[in-house]
Scaffold this motif. Structure first.
Motif, PDB file in Angstrom:
ATOM      1  N   VAL A  46       0.867  -1.175   0.000  1.00 39.84           N
ATOM      2  CA  VAL A  46       0.000   0.000   0.000  1.00 39.84           C
ATOM      3  C   VAL A  46       0.906   1.229   0.000  1.00 39.84           C
ATOM      4  CG1 VAL A  46      -1.652   1.343   1.352  1.00 39.84           C
ATOM      5  CG2 VAL A  46      -1.949  -1.120   1.115  1.00 39.84           C
ATOM      6  N   LYS A  47       0.638   2.136  -0.955  1.00 41.15           N
ATOM      7  CA  LYS A  47       1.514   3.291  -1.123  1.00 41.15           C
ATOM      8  C   LYS A  47       0.699   4.574  -1.123  1.00 41.15           C
ATOM      9  CE  LYS A  47       5.095   5.188  -4.184  1.00 41.15           C
ATOM     10  NZ  LYS A  47       5.858   4.983  -5.439  1.00 41.15           N
ATOM     11  N   MET A  48       1.186   5.560  -0.348  1.00 42.59           N
ATOM     12  CA  MET A  48       0.617   6.901  -0.354  1.00 42.59           C
ATOM     13  C   MET A  48       1.774   7.884  -0.234  1.00 42.59           C
ATOM     14  SD  MET A  48      -2.277   8.532   2.181  1.00 42.59           S
ATOM     15  CE  MET A  48      -2.647  10.284   2.135  1.00 42.59           C
ATOM     16  N   GLY A  49       1.985   8.676  -1.275  1.00 41.39           N
ATOM     17  CA  GLY A  49       3.171   9.516  -1.301  1.00 41.39           C
ATOM     18  C   GLY A  49       4.411   8.639  -1.326  1.00 41.39           C
ATOM     19  N   LYS A  50       5.370   8.946  -0.458  1.00 40.87           N
ATOM     20  CA  LYS A  50       6.571   8.120  -0.350  1.00 40.87           C
ATOM     21  C   LYS A  50       6.420   7.009   0.684  1.00 40.87           C
ATOM     22  CE  LYS A  50       9.884  11.739  -1.651  1.00 40.87           C
ATOM     23  NZ  LYS A  50      11.078  12.509  -1.209  1.00 40.87           N
ATOM     24  N   THR A  51       5.293   6.976   1.364  1.00 36.62           N
ATOM     25  CA  THR A  51       5.074   5.969   2.400  1.00 36.62           C
ATOM     26  C   THR A  51       4.583   4.672   1.769  1.00 36.62           C
ATOM     27  OG1 THR A  51       4.643   7.603   4.120  1.00 36.62           O
ATOM     28  CG2 THR A  51       3.715   5.404   4.445  1.00 36.62           C
ATOM     29  N   MET A  52       5.253   3.570   2.113  1.00 38.04           N
ATOM     30  CA  MET A  52       4.889   2.258   1.575  1.00 38.04           C
ATOM     31  C   MET A  52       4.823   1.234   2.713  1.00 38.04           C
ATOM     32  SD  MET A  52       7.356   2.269  -1.808  1.00 38.04           S
ATOM     33  CE  MET A  52       6.840   0.660  -2.388  1.00 38.04           C
ATOM     34  N   LEU A  53       3.751   0.475   2.745  1.00 36.06           N
ATOM     35  CA  LEU A  53       3.573  -0.605   3.709  1.00 36.06           C
ATOM     36  C   LEU A  53       3.481  -1.928   2.966  1.00 36.06           C
ATOM     37  CD1 LEU A  53       0.821   0.911   6.058  1.00 36.06           C
ATOM     38  CD2 LEU A  53       3.233   0.676   6.584  1.00 36.06           C
ATOM     39  N   LEU A  54       4.275  -2.904   3.401  1.00 37.32           N
ATOM     40  CA  LEU A  54       4.168  -4.265   2.890  1.00 37.32           C
ATOM     41  C   LEU A  54       3.402  -5.084   3.918  1.00 37.32           C
ATOM     42  CD1 LEU A  54       4.871  -6.724   1.079  1.00 37.32           C
ATOM     43  CD2 LEU A  54       7.028  -6.903   2.362  1.00 37.32           C
ATOM     44  N   ALA A  55       2.235  -5.585   3.519  1.00 32.77           N
ATOM     45  CA  ALA A  55       1.416  -6.400   4.423  1.00 32.77           C
ATOM     46  C   ALA A  55       1.307  -7.810   3.871  1.00 32.77           C
ATOM     47  CB  ALA A  55       0.028  -5.795   4.584  1.00 32.77           C
ATOM     48  N   THR A  56       1.556  -8.796   4.728  1.00 30.28           N
ATOM     49  CA  THR A  56       1.440 -10.197   4.338  1.00 30.28           C
ATOM     50  C   THR A  56       0.563 -10.917   5.352  1.00 30.28           C
ATOM     51  OG1 THR A  56       3.384 -10.879   5.594  1.00 30.28           O
ATOM     52  CG2 THR A  56       3.736 -10.208   3.302  1.00 30.28           C
ATOM     53  N   VAL A  57      -0.078 -11.993   4.893  1.00 31.18           N
ATOM     54  CA  VAL A  57      -0.882 -12.815   5.789  1.00 31.18           C
ATOM     55  C   VAL A  57      -0.670 -14.275   5.428  1.00 31.18           C
ATOM     56  CG1 VAL A  57      -2.920 -12.575   4.306  1.00 31.18           C
ATOM     57  CG2 VAL A  57      -3.196 -13.257   6.684  1.00 31.18           C
ATOM     58  N   VAL A  58      -0.473 -15.090   6.446  1.00 29.06           N
ATOM     59  CA  VAL A  58      -0.310 -16.533   6.282  1.00 29.06           C
ATOM     60  C   VAL A  58      -1.168 -17.218   7.331  1.00 29.06           C
ATOM     61  CG1 VAL A  58       1.285 -18.478   6.287  1.00 29.06           C
ATOM     62  CG2 VAL A  58       2.051 -16.262   5.423  1.00 29.06           C
ATOM     63  N   SER A  59      -1.924 -18.212   6.912  1.00 29.15           N
ATOM     64  CA  SER A  59      -2.788 -18.942   7.834  1.00 29.15           C
ATOM     65  C   SER A  59      -2.562 -20.435   7.659  1.00 29.15           C
ATOM     66  CB  SER A  59      -4.261 -18.603   7.562  1.00 29.15           C
ATOM     67  OG  SER A  59      -5.095 -19.143   8.555  1.00 29.15           O
ATOM     68  N   ALA A  60      -2.448 -21.153   8.776  1.00 33.05           N
ATOM     69  CA  ALA A  60      -2.255 -22.604   8.730  1.00 33.05           C
ATOM     70  C   ALA A  60      -3.463 -23.274   8.074  1.00 33.05           C
ATOM     71  CB  ALA A  60      -2.039 -23.140  10.136  1.00 33.05           C
ATOM     72  N   LYS A  61      -3.226 -24.416   7.449  1.00 36.53           N
ATOM     73  CA  LYS A  61      -4.320 -25.133   6.781  1.00 36.53           C
ATOM     74  C   LYS A  61      -5.255 -25.792   7.785  1.00 36.53           C
ATOM     75  CE  LYS A  61      -2.570 -24.150   2.763  1.00 36.53           C
ATOM     76  NZ  LYS A  61      -3.134 -23.045   1.975  1.00 36.53           N
ATOM     77  N   ASP A  62      -4.711 -26.194   8.929  1.00 33.25           N
ATOM     78  CA  ASP A  62      -5.525 -26.874   9.935  1.00 33.25           C
ATOM     79  C   ASP A  62      -5.344 -26.219  11.291  1.00 33.25           C
ATOM     80  OD1 ASP A  62      -6.592 -29.061   8.292  1.00 33.25           O
ATOM     81  OD2 ASP A  62      -4.494 -29.705   8.178  1.00 33.25           O
ATOM     82  N   ALA A  63      -6.330 -26.390  12.138  1.00 33.20           N
ATOM     83  CA  ALA A  63      -6.263 -25.857  13.502  1.00 33.20           C
ATOM     84  C   ALA A  63      -5.652 -26.896  14.427  1.00 33.20           C
ATOM     85  CB  ALA A  63      -7.654 -25.477  13.981  1.00 33.20           C
ATOM     86  N   LYS A  64      -5.025 -26.413  15.487  1.00 36.96           N
ATOM     87  CA  LYS A  64      -4.504 -27.322  16.499  1.00 36.96           C
ATOM     88  C   LYS A  64      -5.665 -27.929  17.282  1.00 36.96           C
ATOM     89  CE  LYS A  64      -0.038 -25.001  17.048  1.00 36.96           C
ATOM     90  NZ  LYS A  64       0.868 -24.275  17.966  1.00 36.96           N
ATOM     91  N   PRO A  65      -5.464 -29.102  17.849  1.00 35.51           N
ATOM     92  CA  PRO A  65      -6.560 -29.756  18.581  1.00 35.51           C
ATOM     93  C   PRO A  65      -7.076 -28.901  19.742  1.00 35.51           C
ATOM     94  CG  PRO A  65      -4.729 -31.277  18.213  1.00 35.51           C
ATOM     95  CD  PRO A  65      -4.243 -29.922  17.817  1.00 35.51           C
ATOM     96  N   ASP A  66      -8.401 -28.953  19.927  1.00 35.08           N
ATOM     97  CA  ASP A  66      -9.072 -28.320  21.069  1.00 35.08           C
ATOM     98  C   ASP A  66      -8.922 -26.800  21.120  1.00 35.08           C
ATOM     99  OD1 ASP A  66      -9.962 -30.802  21.976  1.00 35.08           O
ATOM    100  OD2 ASP A  66      -8.136 -31.129  23.153  1.00 35.08           O
ATOM    101  N   VAL A  67      -8.654 -26.181  19.970  1.00 36.83           N
ATOM    102  CA  VAL A  67      -8.614 -24.720  19.920  1.00 36.83           C
ATOM    103  C   VAL A  67     -10.014 -24.225  19.577  1.00 36.83           C
ATOM    104  CG1 VAL A  67      -7.696 -22.707  18.723  1.00 36.83           C
ATOM    105  CG2 VAL A  67      -6.191 -24.621  19.247  1.00 36.83           C
ATOM    106  N   ASP A  68     -10.595 -23.396  20.447  1.00 32.62           N
ATOM    107  CA  ASP A  68     -11.962 -22.919  20.210  1.00 32.62           C
ATOM    108  C   ASP A  68     -12.022 -21.395  20.121  1.00 32.62           C
ATOM    109  OD1 ASP A  68     -11.451 -22.296  22.806  1.00 32.62           O
ATOM    110  OD2 ASP A  68     -13.277 -23.199  23.640  1.00 32.62           O
TER     111      ASP A  68
END
Length: 714
Positions: free
Chosen positions: A33-55
């Motif tokens: 995301v860029k506005m003027g000279k300001t730039m932000l790099l945003a990334t997202v990673v999510s595991a394919k499966d949840a750990k047991p008993d996580v609610d």
């Protein structure tokens, strides 16, 4: 490489660009995301499966600023970025609070959002772009996410609302808020104001929401452009509908009975709720093997029953867990001057929430030094908030300051900082230690902070109080209850946590998290009005303890006197290598700090007694004073030579007292009358126009001797 861009026009010649497909392509989602000279790099990673008993939703959001973004070296020995600054933590929390409610309730895979400031300029503020960047990274991924959000800053500058103002413009703003929202709903608000009205705050939120809708639409179009309209399939919860219904049938009425006991003690109430669950488990377990009993499911379903029963009680009976009415405030008591060794202190207790707050006064040497990527400077006023485990009865060790503590402390800081006099010479540190907690400890900090500052003798402009509001509602808010001064349970089970601080004349800070869709502005307006009445009630209560600040500081508090000197005299006061200022401090016992501000020298002189300050002031006045011909000075003989004595009439200013100017009679040697170190009154009779040398006389101050009578002529 296929780079896809989306441009958002802000309507004033500025624009925001969202770019994907160029950087960090192995992440599930990545945007710049860029506005003027300001730039932000945003990334997202999510595991394919949840750990047991996580609610729950195990979401982690990290905002980091690179010093290289502005061409700066990090400070310190290592010369690399280290632990996150308070500012980075606060931005991370802003994004986390906006994103978290929009993941599906049954999505429990570990998800990591990383936002990096990779380029910057001093005018574009990146915190207003971080939420957009994070949401856009989710939008171009296949991670399940209900709908895009965005965050903007809205400020009122010269009476006009402005979206994402520059840093310079923000200095003149009387309202500064970050607002997060979806296309339809406000999700989060946080900011500070200069005693604005509830109506003005609502208007600002609406202006922000209009801008956010455009940014959300751009993300929807971006999702279609990258072909990520279909999100990944997942199955993170096992369910047993028969067990769920059995728990509802067996426990709901019992839970409702416990809720209606109106028990104000949270620990007893928790034990009573736990007893209902234990009774069900004992009955359900009869004749079953341990492997047949799924305690994780029982815990989740029972929690849902408890939540539904309490919410329904509030909506139907208009009564709360501790027996209060919806708008009723818990009992309040407060005390000042509790800590005799502190410069100011207070205890504020509301229900089962208690803050012990202290104030420490210092000099400019005690000011907080800030060395962030985009801001370097000093802060005269700081507030620290501590939340030890014992405050909630938890048996665990305290391991450093949490993000929550940083966030709560910042809210209280923003609430109070506008009331600190601009001309106060003191560095001020307020520390709130939460000793008991059952809801709204940050608002207790604001109240205790006000009391402690007044106890310290800081002439704050007006006292500030705060209150936390809650909400329990049905879908679309067809039926709802706005709750004043919420309990911890009501925060957990409710649909809104809305904290508002202010004086009698208006709002100074706010923080709001909304956990439901479709909350009408009418409900927000009612919450704000109910909060105003609650704040005024609390203000009346603390005024019974202390109504106005003490007229003077505590006897053991440092005293500070400020004086201005000409800019060209700063060096004279400091002396070569600091020799003169060090000597003054050693002789008088005062601490002296000199700064150049607005083309003049500002001298702060501090000590714990008036005599030391007066002595230091006299010495400095002597240094900066300009010798005047005709003036009489009490000087000290610095050295004696054959033709006279050099006398110091002002610090660092010597004049020649010629041997012929010592007495009316003719002297053979100077030491007939004067000794080195002797104090002597002299008059400045001339200043050499070329050399600036001072010419002194002692004899002009002495009476002339009578002439001997001449012998009469014979």
């Amino acid at each position: 490489m296929k780079v896809i861009e989306k441009i958002i026009e802000l309507g004033d010649g500025r624009s925001i660009t969202i770019e994907t497909g160029k950087l960090a392509k192995q992440a599930d989602g990545s945007v710049v995301v860029k506005m003027g000279k300001t730039m932000l790099l945003a990334t997202v990673v999510s595991a394919k499966d949840a750990k047991p008993d996580v609610d729950f939703m195990p979401l982690s959001v990290d905002y980091k600023e690179k010093f290289s973004a502005l061409g700066r070296f990090p400070g310190g020995f290592m010369k690399r970025e280290g632990r996150p600054s308070d500012y980075e933590i606060l931005v991370s929390r802003l994004v986390d609070r906006a994103l978290r409610p929009l993941f599906p309730e049954d999505y429990h895979a570990e998800t990591f959002v990383s936002i990096n400031l990779i380029s910057a300029d001093t005018e574009t503020m990146p915190d207003a772009l971080a939420g957009l960047a994070a949401s856009a990274a989710l939008a171009v991924s296949d991670i399940p996410f209900m709908e895009p959000i965005s965050e903007v800053r809205v400020a009122r500058v010269d009476g006009e609302f402005k979206i994402n103002p520059t840093r310079t413009e923000l200095k003149a703003a009387d309202l500064d808020m970050i607002v997060a929202a979806t296309m339809e709903n406000i999700m989060m608000v946080e900011g500070e104001m200069d005693e604005v009205s509830e109506a003005e705050m609502l208007e600002a939120i609406k202006v922000a929401h209009d801008a956010i809708k455009i940014q959300c639409q751009a993300q929807i179009e971006l999702t279609e452009m990258v072909g990520k309209t279909e999100k990944r399939e997942y199955c993170h919860e096992e369910n047993d509908e028969e067990l769920r219904q059995l728990i509802i049938d067996k426990t709901y009425d019992k839970v409702l009975e416990v809720a209606r006991r109106k028990n104000a003690n949270k620990h007893q109430r928790a034990e009573d709720f736990a007893a209902v669950k234990e009774e069900f488990v004992a009955e359900y377990s009869e004749g079953k093997e341990e492997s047949e009993i799924n305690m994780s499911l029982i815990g989740r379903y029972y929690h849902d029953v408890e939540k539904d029963a309490v919410r329904n009680m509030v909506l139907e009976d208009r009564l709360r867990l501790d027996g209060r009415k919806t708008e009723e405030i818990r009992p309040i008591w407060s005390e000042i001057d509790y800590l005799p060794g502190a410069h100011g202190s207070a205890v504020f207790t509301r229900g089962e929430t208690q803050s012990l707050t202290s104030v420490t006064l210092g000099t400019k040497l005690d000011e907080k030094i800030v060395d962030d990527v985009l801001y370097q400077g000093k802060e005269k006023f700081v507030l620290h908030y501590n939340f030890p485990p014992f405050s909630t009865g938890d048996a665990r060790a305290s391991r450093g300051i949490s993000r929550r503590e940083v966030g709560h402390g910042n809210l209280a800081y923003r609430a109070l900082k506008g009331m600190i006099p601009a001309d106060s010479p003191y560095a001020i540190r307020v520390v709130s230690d939460i000793l008991e907690s059952n809801g709204s400890s940050s608002m207790a900090t604001v109240c205790a902070g006000t009391l402690a500052l007044m106890d310290a003798g800081i002439q704050i402009k007006k006292p500030v109080t705060g209150i936390a509001m809650g909400l329990i509602s049905t879908a679309g808010a067809e039926k709802y209850a706005v709750l004043s001064d919420i309990l911890g349970d009501e925060d957990h089970l409710g649909d809104m946590d809305f904290k508002v601080t202010g004086t009698r004349d208006g709002i100074t800070a706010t923080q709001m998290d909304i956990k439901v869709d479709g909350l009408p502005y009418e409900v927000l307006a009612q919450a704000l009005e109910q909060a105003r009445l609650g704040r005024l009630h609390i203000l009346d209560k603390i005024s019974e303890t202390i109504e106005v600040p003490r007229e003077d500081l505590k006897p053991h508090a440092p005293r500070i006197v400020s004086m201005d000197i000409p800019k060209d005299m700063i060096g004279a006061v400091i002396g070569p290598g600091g020799k003169i200022i060090q000597e003054i401090q050693e002789v008088t016992g005062a601490v002296i700090v000199i700064e150049e501000i607005d083309g003049k020298g500002v001298v702060d002189i501090s000590a714990d007694n008036k005599e030391s300050i007066d002595a230091a002031v006299a010495r400095i006045k002597g240094i900066v004073a300009v010798p005047e011909v005709g003036e009489i000075y009490k000087g000290k003989v610095k050295s004696i030579v054959t033709f006279g004595a050099f006398v110091e009439i002002l610090p660092g200013k010597d004049g020649l007292l010629h041997i012929s100017e010592i007495e009316h009679r003719r002297l053979q040697t100077v030491d007939e009358v004067l000794k080195e170190g002797q104090e002597v009154e002299v008059k400045l009779i001339d200043i050499d126009a070329k050399s600036g040398k001072l010419k002194l006389s002692r004899k002009v101050l002495l009476p002339k001797p009578e002439r001997k009578k001449k012998e009469e002529n014979k």
